[in-house]
Design an enzyme around this catalytic site. Structure first.
Site, PDB file in Angstrom:
ATOM      1  N   PHE A  77      55.217  69.336  68.357  1.00  0.00           N
ATOM      2  CA  PHE A  77      55.790  69.373  69.248  1.00  0.00           C
ATOM      3  C   PHE A  77      57.378  68.969  68.803  1.00  0.00           C
ATOM      4  O   PHE A  77      57.116  67.877  68.057  1.00  0.00           O
ATOM      5  CB  PHE A  77      55.613  68.110  70.371  1.00  0.00           C
ATOM      6  CG  PHE A  77      55.794  68.367  71.709  1.00  0.00           C
ATOM      7  CD1 PHE A  77      54.867  69.706  72.385  1.00  0.00           C
ATOM      8  CD2 PHE A  77      56.317  67.681  73.118  1.00  0.00           C
ATOM      9  CE1 PHE A  77      55.164  69.987  73.773  1.00  0.00           C
ATOM     10  CE2 PHE A  77      56.471  68.532  73.948  1.00  0.00           C
ATOM     11  CZ  PHE A  77      56.054  69.693  74.823  1.00  0.00           C
ATOM     12  N   GLN A 122      68.433  62.854  79.002  1.00  0.00           N
ATOM     13  CA  GLN A 122      68.520  63.776  78.145  1.00  0.00           C
ATOM     14  C   GLN A 122      68.136  65.213  79.304  1.00  0.00           C
ATOM     15  O   GLN A 122      67.300  65.668  80.241  1.00  0.00           O
ATOM     16  CB  GLN A 122      66.127  63.666  78.331  1.00  0.00           C
ATOM     17  CG  GLN A 122      65.749  64.921  77.309  1.00  0.00           C
ATOM     18  CD  GLN A 122      64.113  64.622  76.894  1.00  0.00           C
ATOM     19  OE1 GLN A 122      63.326  64.711  77.394  1.00  0.00           O
ATOM     20  NE2 GLN A 122      64.806  64.078  74.845  1.00  0.00           N
ATOM     21  N   GLU A 148      58.503  72.490  76.397  1.00  0.00           N
ATOM     22  CA  GLU A 148      58.413  73.052  74.835  1.00  0.00           C
ATOM     23  C   GLU A 148      57.601  73.945  73.958  1.00  0.00           C
ATOM     24  O   GLU A 148      58.136  73.957  73.214  1.00  0.00           O
ATOM     25  CB  GLU A 148      58.464  71.296  74.099  1.00  0.00           C
ATOM     26  CG  GLU A 148      59.667  71.503  73.378  1.00  0.00           C
ATOM     27  CD  GLU A 148      60.096  70.104  72.511  1.00  0.00           C
ATOM     28  OE1 GLU A 148      60.056  69.000  73.715  1.00  0.00           O
ATOM     29  OE2 GLU A 148      59.832  69.813  71.668  1.00  0.00           O
ATOM     30  N   ARG A 183      64.823  67.435  70.808  1.00  0.00           N
ATOM     31  CA  ARG A 183      65.491  67.631  72.546  1.00  0.00           C
ATOM     32  C   ARG A 183      67.399  67.880  72.839  1.00  0.00           C
ATOM     33  O   ARG A 183      67.705  68.970  72.692  1.00  0.00           O
ATOM     34  CB  ARG A 183      64.984  67.506  73.726  1.00  0.00           C
ATOM     35  CG  ARG A 183      63.344  68.085  73.624  1.00  0.00           C
ATOM     36  CD  ARG A 183      62.669  67.056  75.041  1.00  0.00           C
ATOM     37  NE  ARG A 183      61.480  67.522  74.832  1.00  0.00           N
ATOM     38  CZ  ARG A 183      60.509  66.954  76.292  1.00  0.00           C
ATOM     39  NH1 ARG A 183      60.971  65.660  76.518  1.00  0.00           N
ATOM     40  NH2 ARG A 183      59.280  67.424  76.421  1.00  0.00           N
TER      41      ARG A 183
END
Lengths: 567, 244, 248
Positions: A115, A228, A247, A278
């Site tokens: 990730f 975010q 994601e 991100r």
């Protein structure tokens, strides 16, 4: 209604806290705005970050800790990051013992996927429905515990007596009755405030109610400017604009392309490419679209079709059906169109890292609504780890707090006057709250969005002030029974507080860091290695900044030192 | 068990009729049921009264190996999960359709589901075992047909197709699925777990077509029967495809 | 960007059940590309009549809150595109549950039933951390897709028309997901058959037809549990063998 501990919010954090408190023997009531098991946690797709090293043997808590601090751009609280990195593996195993299942490796261990921002493959997952599995498991556990559940209750106010929490008032939506919850402690786990933006992946509940309740009760909010933006949200059709594209698509090998078929992440982040943090990926996509290399819908392409239909349907079943049903796009053959969408709020209620207690005695907070752990940017998968680790800590510590304490009574006229306030919104000829909500979210989207500039935010603050005045004329018809319009009024009040905090904090922070990017201050600055805190100073929102606590030497060793471009 | 808000009128709902052996479904005036019983009766009468004699070595599947096993095969089909769906829907109308405006079902109509007489449907697996024992005779009949004529004929091919369909229908059965792995929770804990799991997956694939196979094989059965009757009446509808 | 910002004049009429007048009321809303029924209903609630009671959360078919009956079929409002429907659109609340207001129903009985299903009980002797094979995860994984929209409960004629003491498809799925966990030690089929009224299910498969997650409720959960119940309650040979073993 009476209980030792009142928990508002039945997402992962609230339910994990309830389980912890019940195990210790506390008398617990959980209230939630929607039905139980519907919380925004179900939307979490990627997985739970925990350094159990089942896939990458080199992984350990130290790396997880350092990833969290570095990707949080050094303003996260190291004490929380340390707790998270150390305790997450045990929380995952515990969840498994509660009945959750995970995808497995060939050896039968828990499968972990890569990730963004994580050094190793670290996310324990089941397909792309990890959040659902987590919430279902906790839901079963809670339903089989002694905790009492009141669903579809909207809490309108927390009552504080002599500096200590005394109770909360809620409307039971199904009956329209007001219920007063008398409790010795409260755990706020109401989740985030993504709904203050127009384009968001967040569900209906995420209007920042917990933030506003805590703020009004005297708690402090920290790092509110840190929002975010998830790099990949759906853009078409309009009805699902903002809906999350997990994601995991990139984690499983999806690549981002612009309309020139260029894999542009090679330019922005040659090493980590699509799997950078991100904020980096979201900004890169934003720049590509701004530079005119985006699609007609204002998006870039995300392509996973090279992985083959079988792989995609097995690993990303949710994404496959989401695109098939909503957009009529077969992602095994065609690329997806994606653009950034508001996803998570890193900031929130300031809590003590070891107890999750706020500065108001008896008020605890855990989950997305609390701040500190994620700093300026959250790592994917850390949110599910967060709710498990800090949910448990909140439950344990709330129990320690209530042990041996007495109930505090609230005068009935105080309750009456709160009921009057709420009922005051029910009137003929009031201003429609949804029009205001629409306007407010548009202001936030346009002026305090992914790319921020001082003048825009000053304009936003003016607009918010203006909306505050117009909000006084809000009103809806009907009764208190299942009246979404009435909730809309209450939500707008809460959203206005949250928006003011976001806009003013964002204006204060004159640098770019993590989720906060300013075109007039494009660089990260050492003097802003601070947290911005806002609090209710007699009805006026006031701000202070505090330095980020320094890492002790043994932990500082683990973390790549911070580098500022100008120095 | 506590069913919270389900308000019901027990007398009217009629499912708590503990003294009734015969379920309410069967007592209702139901022309669809009468018609069904009459049709089955006529078919049975015809099959028993006018048997098809083996002709040129071709044996009618209704008489393989003997008409006496027909009740067993019939019970297998009657208790089959696929047909259960069909007759509960189309004969008893419980409910006729999923669409909620055209179900012909209501609280006023008695309903016992599979709790009373229909509980016997749970013996489905025994009828399966019996039917599997009969299956070799079908293959034997193909062999006989080939051996008698020393040629692959159209009739033999029809018999073979029928047999394959019956085989697929039998082995796609839900009760068989329970045996192949439906009752297993942990394959890797068992001997040859991975192979068993693969076998279960293949069987599950067949099982997902159980309904289609059930009807295909039933219609084929009837077709073969009519075909052989036509053949034995002297119609020239058989030909040799390949000499052996 | 033209198709995003174009103000279209297309409109649709949607008729929604209102509990106050106990009738369907027509509303006209602007039509957008790819619009789903929930978009239209939310538009009505936000800008035409704020008193309309609806229940929705994620708008992404992941929470299962917005279950309703659209043109007589139980469906999720957020997943039903308007361009797949005929011109006449009628939205009703789920009929198997007590109506609270407009499109909102009281589904709390489902949580009460869940409470009575025996909890997951793992094998305590299993070595920790657990080793589980992927092949043993796959079956129960299907049932864990359930988003608890309760459309299957709504469409089930046993519950809807006959109000029988049957737990309902959702809860059989729940039981199956627990039973088929490789480390679970309980067999809940007896509970299902005796207390859960599994016998009332006549496998007419409507639950499977309406499941928005595509779970094979009847084939993979209900029938499998029925077969397990046969093992425990009906199979005469197994019964005798159990007796013999017991007496020894």
């Amino acid at each position: 209604m009476r209980s030792d501990i009142l928990i508002i919010g039945a997402g992962g954090a609230g339910m994990r806290a309830a389980i912890a408190a019940c195990e210790k023997g506390a008398d617990v009531i959980i209230v939630t705005k929607s039905l139980i098991g519907k919380a925004h946690t179900v939307m979490a797709e990627g997985g739970i970050a925990a350094s159990i090293a089942d896939v990458d043997k080199a992984d350990n808590w130290e790396t997880h800790f350092s990833d969290t601090i570095v990707e949080g751009v050094y303003i996260g609280d190291w004490r929380m990051a340390e707790l998270l990195a150390k305790e997450a593996p045990e929380r995952v195993y515990e969840l498994e013992r509660y009945g959750a299942i995970f995808d497995r490796t060939d050896e039968g261990k828990i499968m972990q996927r890569a990730f963004g921002g994580h050094t190793y493959k670290r996310l324990c997952h089941i397909g792309d429905k990890t959040g659902l599995e987590l919430i279902r498991t906790l839901e079963d556990k809670v339903l089989h515990s002694k905790a009492k559940i009141y669903d579809e209750i909207y809490i309108t106010k927390l009552f504080i007596k002599d500096g200590r929490f005394a109770g909360a008032l809620g409307i039971e939506m199904r009956s329209g009755d007001f219920i007063f919850f008398n409790a010795k402690a409260i755990i706020i786990s109401t989740g985030g405030c993504g709904r203050v933006y127009k384009i968001t992946s967040n569900s209906w509940e995420s209007t920042g109610d917990g933030l506003a309740l805590a703020y009004n009760a005297g708690a402090r909010l920290k790092d509110m400017e840190m929002i975010q933006f998830h790099p990949t949200g759906m853009v078409w059709p309009p009805g699902v604009r903002g809906l999350l594209v997990t994601e995991s698509v990139r984690g499983e090998g999806g690549i981002l392309l612009n309309t020139n078929h260029e894999r542009f992440m090679l330019r922005y982040s040659p090493e980590k490419r699509e799997l950078d943090a991100r904020d980096v990926v979201a900004r890169s996509i934003y720049y590509e679209i701004k530079a005119g290399r985006g699609t007609a819908h204002g998006a870039v392409y995300l392509d996973i079709s090279h992985k083959g239909a079988d792989f995609i349907k097995r690993k990303l079943p949710g994404m496959y059906s989401q695109f098939m049903e909503f957009a009529g796009v077969d992602i095994t053959k065609e690329p997806m169109e994606v653009a950034p969408t508001v996803h998570y709020q890193m900031g929130g209620i300031e809590v003590d890292p070891y107890t999750t207690s706020t500065c108001v005695s008896g008020v605890f907070a855990s989950g997305e609504v609390a701040s500190g752990l994620h700093g300026a940017n959250r790592l994917g998968g850390n949110s599910l780890a967060d709710i498990l680790v800090f949910g448990k800590i909140a439950g344990d510590n709330a129990f320690e707090f209530v042990n041996g304490k007495e109930f505090t009574e609230v005068l009935s006229n105080e309750i009456e006057s709160e009921i009057e306030r709420v009922k005051g919104y029910i009137r003929e000829g009031g201003r429609n709250p949804y029009n205001l909500m629409d306007e407010l979210t548009t202001v936030m989207e346009d002026y305090v969005g992914i790319m921020r500039v001082g003048d825009d935010m000053r304009a936003a603050i003016k607009r918010i002030d203006d909306l505050k005045i117009r909000a006084r004329e809000m009103g809806v018809r009907g009764t208190t029974k299942y009246n979404h319009g009435l909730l809309g009024c209450l939500e707008v009040e809460n959203m206005l507080i949250v928006c003011e905090a976001i806009a003013k904090s964002a204006l204060m922070r004159e640098e770019s860091r993590g989720g906060h990017t300013r075109s007039d201050f494009p660089k990260r600055r050492r003097e802003w290695k601070r947290n911005i805190i806002c609090y209710n100073n007699g009805g006026v929102m006031d701000f202070v900044t505090e330095p980020v606590p320094d890492l002790p030497d043994n932990l500082a060793r683990l973390v790549k030192p911070e580098v500022y471009e100008d120095e | 068990m506590d069913f919270g808000s389900r308000e019901r009128n027990e007398v009217e709902a009629g499912y708590v009729s503990r003294n009734d052996t015969i379920p309410r479904e069967l007592k209702e005036p139901n022309p669809r049921l009468w018609l069904f019983i009459i049709l089955i009766g006529i078919a049975l009468y015809l099959i028993v009264e006018f048997p098809v004699k083996p002709i040129d070595g071709y044996i009618d599947p209704f008489y393989a190996p003997t008409v006496l096993v027909l009740p067993l095969v019939g019970l297998f089909r009657i208790t089959c999960y696929a047909y259960r769906k069909d007759y509960h829907r189309h004969i008893f109308k419980h409910p006729l359709e999923c669409s909620i405006n055209n179900r012909h079902d209501s609280q006023k109509r008695g309903y016992t589901g599979e709790t009373r007489l229909f509980r016997l449907e749970n013996l489905h697996r025994y009828f399966l075992y019996g039917s599997i024992l009969i299956l070799p005779f079908f293959y034997l009949d193909i062999y006989k047909a080939l051996a008698f004529n020393m040629a692959i004929t159209l009739a033999a091919v029809i018999l073979a197709v029928n047999t394959i369909l019956v085989t697929l229908y039998l082995f796609s059965c839900h009760a068989f699925r329970h045996l192949t792995g439906g009752g297993t929770d942990c394959y890797s804990c068992k001997f040859a777990g991975r192979s068993r799991r693969s076998f279960f997956d293949v069987q599950s694939y067949l099982n997902s077509h159980h309904e289609q196979l059930a009807w295909a094989s039933l219609l084929m059965f009837i077709f073969v029967d009519l075909y052989l009757r036509a053949l034995s009446s002297g119609l020239n509808i058989n030909f040799i495809i390949l000499h052996l | 960007m033209s198709d995003l910002n174009s103000v279209s004049n297309r409109r649709i009429t949607i008729s929604i059940y209102r509990s106050e007048s106990r009738s369907y009321v027509d509303y006209t809303v602007p039509l957008e590309d790819g619009m789903v029924v929930l978009d239209a209903v939310r538009y009505v609630q936000e800008f035409i009549d704020t008193t309309l009671a609806i229940r929705w959360n994620c708008k992404a078919a992941r929470c299962g809150s917005c279950a309703a009956e659209i043109n007589n079929m139980p469906k999720l409002m957020c997943k039903t595109r308007i361009d797949t429907l005929p011109d006449k659109i009628r939205v009703a609340p789920m009929g198997a549950f007590t109506n609270v207001s407009d499109l909102v129903t009281d589904v709390s009985e489902n949580y009460m039933i869940n409470r009575q299903i025996p909890e997951f009980k793992p094998d305590e002797r299993a070595e920790r951390p657990w080793r589980i094979a992927q092949i043993d995860v796959d079956r129960t994984k299907e049932f864990r897709k359930c988003i608890e929209c309760f459309l299957c409960q709504d469409v089930c004629h046993v519950i809807r028309e006959h109000k029988a003491d049957y737990v309902g498809p959702r809860h059989v799925v729940k039981v199956a997901s627990l039973d088929m966990h490789p480390l679970d030690t309980l067999d809940r089929s007896e509970f299902l058959n005796r207390e859960g009224g599994l016998g009332f299910c006549n496998i007419t498969k409507c639950c499977q037809e309406v499941c928005p997650e595509g779970i094979h409720i009847t084939d993979n959960a209900i029938i499998q549990e029925k077969e397990r119940a046969v093992d425990g309650d009906y199979d005469p040979l197994l019964w005798i063998s159990r007796k013999i073993r017991h007496n020894r």
